[in-house]
Design a protein around this motif. Structure first.
Motif, PDB file in Angstrom:
ATOM      1  N   SER A   1       0.812  -1.216   0.000  1.00 32.43           N
ATOM      2  CA  SER A   1       0.000   0.000   0.000  1.00 32.43           C
ATOM      3  C   SER A   1       0.848   1.270   0.000  1.00 32.43           C
ATOM      4  CB  SER A   1      -0.941  -0.001   1.210  1.00 32.43           C
ATOM      5  OG  SER A   1      -0.207  -0.119   2.413  1.00 32.43           O
ATOM      6  N   GLU A   2       2.014   1.240   0.667  1.00 34.65           N
ATOM      7  CA  GLU A   2       2.846   2.447   0.729  1.00 34.65           C
ATOM      8  C   GLU A   2       3.489   2.789  -0.614  1.00 34.65           C
ATOM      9  OE1 GLU A   2       5.218  -1.110   2.239  1.00 34.65           O
ATOM     10  OE2 GLU A   2       3.239  -0.223   2.591  1.00 34.65           O
ATOM     11  N   GLU A   3       3.468   1.834  -1.553  1.00 33.96           N
ATOM     12  CA  GLU A   3       4.040   2.084  -2.880  1.00 33.96           C
ATOM     13  C   GLU A   3       2.983   2.552  -3.887  1.00 33.96           C
ATOM     14  OE1 GLU A   3       6.156  -1.316  -4.233  1.00 33.96           O
ATOM     15  OE2 GLU A   3       7.421  -1.455  -2.426  1.00 33.96           O
ATOM     16  N   ARG A   4       1.730   2.565  -3.467  1.00 31.96           N
ATOM     17  CA  ARG A   4       0.640   2.973  -4.371  1.00 31.96           C
ATOM     18  C   ARG A   4       0.490   4.496  -4.294  1.00 31.96           C
ATOM     19  NH1 ARG A   4      -3.431  -1.387  -1.594  1.00 31.96           N
ATOM     20  NH2 ARG A   4      -2.140  -3.237  -1.940  1.00 31.96           N
ATOM     21  N   ARG A   5       1.237   5.192  -5.112  1.00 33.73           N
ATOM     22  CA  ARG A   5       1.282   6.651  -5.039  1.00 33.73           C
ATOM     23  C   ARG A   5       0.378   7.312  -6.069  1.00 33.73           C
ATOM     24  NH1 ARG A   5       3.482   8.961  -0.442  1.00 33.73           N
ATOM     25  NH2 ARG A   5       4.919   7.404   0.432  1.00 33.73           N
TER      26      ARG A   5
END
Length: 248
Positions: free
Chosen positions: A188-192
């Motif tokens: 989720s933290e890479e879904r920018r």
């Protein structure tokens, strides 16, 4: 929408669950798939939509719980007049003594209080409220009381195109980039988002500067957006937000 769910309950359930009281111990996997596929089609969401969210959103009981409750009520009715149904109970006693699948199921059914549907809903609420998955966390924040929205119960007419976008957004059954990232297993933290923030349904609804807002709607939280008094306006806004977010 209420008409679709009414038809689902009154016609489809009567057809596919006809005589389900006698299916004690049967394998229900094929029926459950048909049941879930029809419910997904009724709401207009993908067949891969999370089943727990599907049941909570629509207010429709899981098929296993619905069938178990009907079987329990059937057995209780038979027990009240054992003399009339003595041959049946001789067979059931043999099943229980021999520990057949049917006998084990009968013991399980009669050991409870018969409230299988309400117990199943409580279990679903507990599961979703404690889940860490992004889909369930979003729904938990969107509908913290896990109530069935009035749109599914009201006789007020809403544009079906707008309602579809609204339901798909609530159940994260969209074609947004974040949903495609879930399919790929991307953290989720890479879904920018192009704006620089972590991309999510909540981000699109509340804070993304690239999404145009409806000046007629004022909200600062997900429940405040979804529970606005003017549901037609909310649905129209949800459709426009999904349209705008789909290209980001």
């Amino acid at each position: 929408m209420w008409i679709k769910l009414k038809v689902f309950r009154a016609c489809l359930l009567a057809a596919i669950l006809y005589s389900c009281e006698t299916w004690i111990g049967a394998n229900l996997s094929s029926l459950v798939k048909i049941y879930n596929d029809i419910l997904c089609a009724t709401l207009g969401v993908r067949s891969s939509t999370c089943r727990d969210l599907l049941y909570l959103e629509s207010g429709v009981a899981p098929p296993e719980a619905f069938i178990a409750e009907r079987q329990y009520n059937f057995l209780c009715r038979m027990l009240k007049d054992m003399d009339m149904h003595r041959p049946l109970f001789l067979v059931l006693d043999m099943c229980i003594l021999e520990r057949t699948p049917m006998g084990k199921q009968i013991e399980t059914l009669l050991s409870g209080d018969g409230k299988f549907v309400s117990s199943a809903r409580s279990a679903l609420i507990t599961k979703v409220s404690s889940s860490t998955s992004t889909r369930r966390s979003f729904y938990n924040e969107l509908n913290p009381r896990f109530t069935v929205h009035s749109v599914y119960r009201s006789r007020i007419y809403f544009s079906e195109f707008d309602r579809l976008a609204w339901s798909r957004l609530r159940l994260t059954s969209t074609s947004l980039t974040i949903e495609k990232a879930r399919w790929r297993g991307q953290p989720s933290e890479e879904r920018r988002c192009p704006c620089g923030e972590i991309q999510s349904e909540k981000h699109f609804l509340l804070s993304c500067p690239l999404i145009p807002r409806n000046p007629q709607l004022s909200y600062t939280s997900l429940p405040a957006f979804m529970d606005n008094a003017d549901q037609s306006l909310v649905m129209e806004s949800a459709k426009k937000i999904l349209s705008a977010a789909s290209v980001l």
